[in-house]
Design an enzyme around this catalytic site. Structure first.
Site, PDB file in Angstrom:
ATOM      1  N   GLY A  64      37.795 -16.501  -5.560  1.00 33.00           N
ATOM      2  CA  GLY A  64      36.642 -17.224  -5.022  1.00 33.00           C
ATOM      3  C   GLY A  64      36.910 -17.830  -3.663  1.00 33.00           C
ATOM      4  O   GLY A  64      37.846 -18.596  -3.505  1.00 33.00           O
ATOM      5  N   SER A  65      36.092 -17.539  -2.659  1.00 36.65           N
ATOM      6  CA  SER A  65      36.409 -17.973  -1.311  1.00 36.65           C
ATOM      7  C   SER A  65      35.274 -17.645  -0.350  1.00 36.65           C
ATOM      8  O   SER A  65      34.145 -17.437  -0.757  1.00 36.65           O
ATOM      9  CB  SER A  65      37.713 -17.305  -0.864  1.00 36.65           C
ATOM     10  OG  SER A  65      37.710 -15.950  -1.269  1.00 36.65           O
ATOM     11  N   ARG A  66      35.607 -17.551   0.955  1.00 34.57           N
ATOM     12  CA  ARG A  66      34.593 -17.340   1.987  1.00 34.57           C
ATOM     13  C   ARG A  66      35.221 -16.659   3.200  1.00 34.57           C
ATOM     14  O   ARG A  66      36.408 -16.811   3.475  1.00 34.57           O
ATOM     15  CB  ARG A  66      34.022 -18.712   2.366  1.00 34.57           C
ATOM     16  CG  ARG A  66      33.123 -18.730   3.576  1.00 34.57           C
ATOM     17  CD  ARG A  66      32.550 -20.118   3.720  1.00 34.57           C
ATOM     18  NE  ARG A  66      32.284 -20.487   5.089  1.00 34.57           N
ATOM     19  CZ  ARG A  66      31.917 -21.704   5.468  1.00 34.57           C
ATOM     20  NH1 ARG A  66      31.784 -22.667   4.584  1.00 34.57           N
ATOM     21  NH2 ARG A  66      31.690 -21.968   6.730  1.00 34.57           N
TER      22      ARG A  66
END
Length: 249
Positions: free
Chosen positions: A207-209
């Protein structure tokens, strides 16, 4: 022929296959599988079954499907799967602008359009090159693990900047940002590597960006809230008008 690039001119052979799993998954899946086996051995079914399910979840997270990248120097493609959560005018990160002593010229200072792509735990987390070219910079910065959906995550979270320069001088910078759950940015490239558009450059665990900085004067071809696909969705097309006037605020 089977060894040709799949494109819109009928070249290559297309068929559905189960997606591959990146080797990063092996150790995590093995640990969960061993724990599941031990729990089953000692008749701890209430623990064994959830751990067996965790093995499948880990493999799903690290899936690495094939992608067909649009061919053309005018295209800037998405480096990450996920949801477009921000489209803003900002100054590019100083690490992509200032002279780092390597002799590689960074991005030009001044406001540019930043597109932020949020990756949930259900998205593919392999990141890809938005353009073909030479990797000029890979800059890792330790930091916090705030929710990657927050705007301030771009400046405060653990992150890694990558700068790619094309043969004609066009430069694209993008940033892998660790999130609330993500605890490790894994690079696949280093300065001096030559990449094709859509080639794998790294992954962020759990999970990240990813933030992409478009060249000055380039308008995005995606909208807020749009789901996009790494290596396939066109983020911007050089020399084109904006998809909707006033999209970049």
């Amino acid at each position: 022929m089977a060894n040709e690039v799949l494109d819109n001119r009928g070249r290559g052979e297309a068929s559905w296959n189960w997606p591959a799993f990146h080797p990063e998954s092996h150790k995590f899946a093995a640990i969960a599988a061993i724990l599941s086996g031990l729990a089953a051995t000692f008749a701890m079914e209430t623990l064994a079954w959830p751990l067996a399910g965790l093995v499948l979840c880990i493999l799903a997270f690290f899936r690495d499907p094939k992608r067909v990248t649009p061919q053309g120097d005018q295209f800037i493609v998405a480096p990450a799967d996920g949801l477009v959560t921000l489209i803003q005018q900002v100054e590019p990160p100083r690490e992509l602008v200032f002279d780092d002593g390597s002799g590689a010229v960074g991005l030009t200072a001044g406001p540019v359009t930043r597109i932020s792509i949020f990756m949930s735990v259900f998205d593919v987390h392999i990141n890809r090159a938005p353009i073909g070219g030479t990797v000029r910079r890979v800059v890792y910065i330790p930091g916090k693990f705030l929710n990657a959906d927050l705007d301030k995550a771009s400046e405060e979270n653990e992150r890694q900047h990558i700068l790619i320069e094309r043969g004609d001088g066009l430069k694209i910078g993008f940033t892998q940002i660790a999130g609330l759950v993500a605890r490790r940015i894994v690079p696949f490239v280093k300065p001096g590597d030559l990449l094709a558009a859509g080639q794998r450059v790294g992954l962020i665990r759990f999970g990240s960006r990813v933030d992409v900085y478009l060249p000055a004067g380039t308008e995005p071809r995606v909208l807020m809230g749009q789901k996009i696909v790494a290596g396939e969705t066109i983020l911007a097309e050089l020399g084109q008008q904006p998809l909707i006037e006033g999209i970049s605020q």
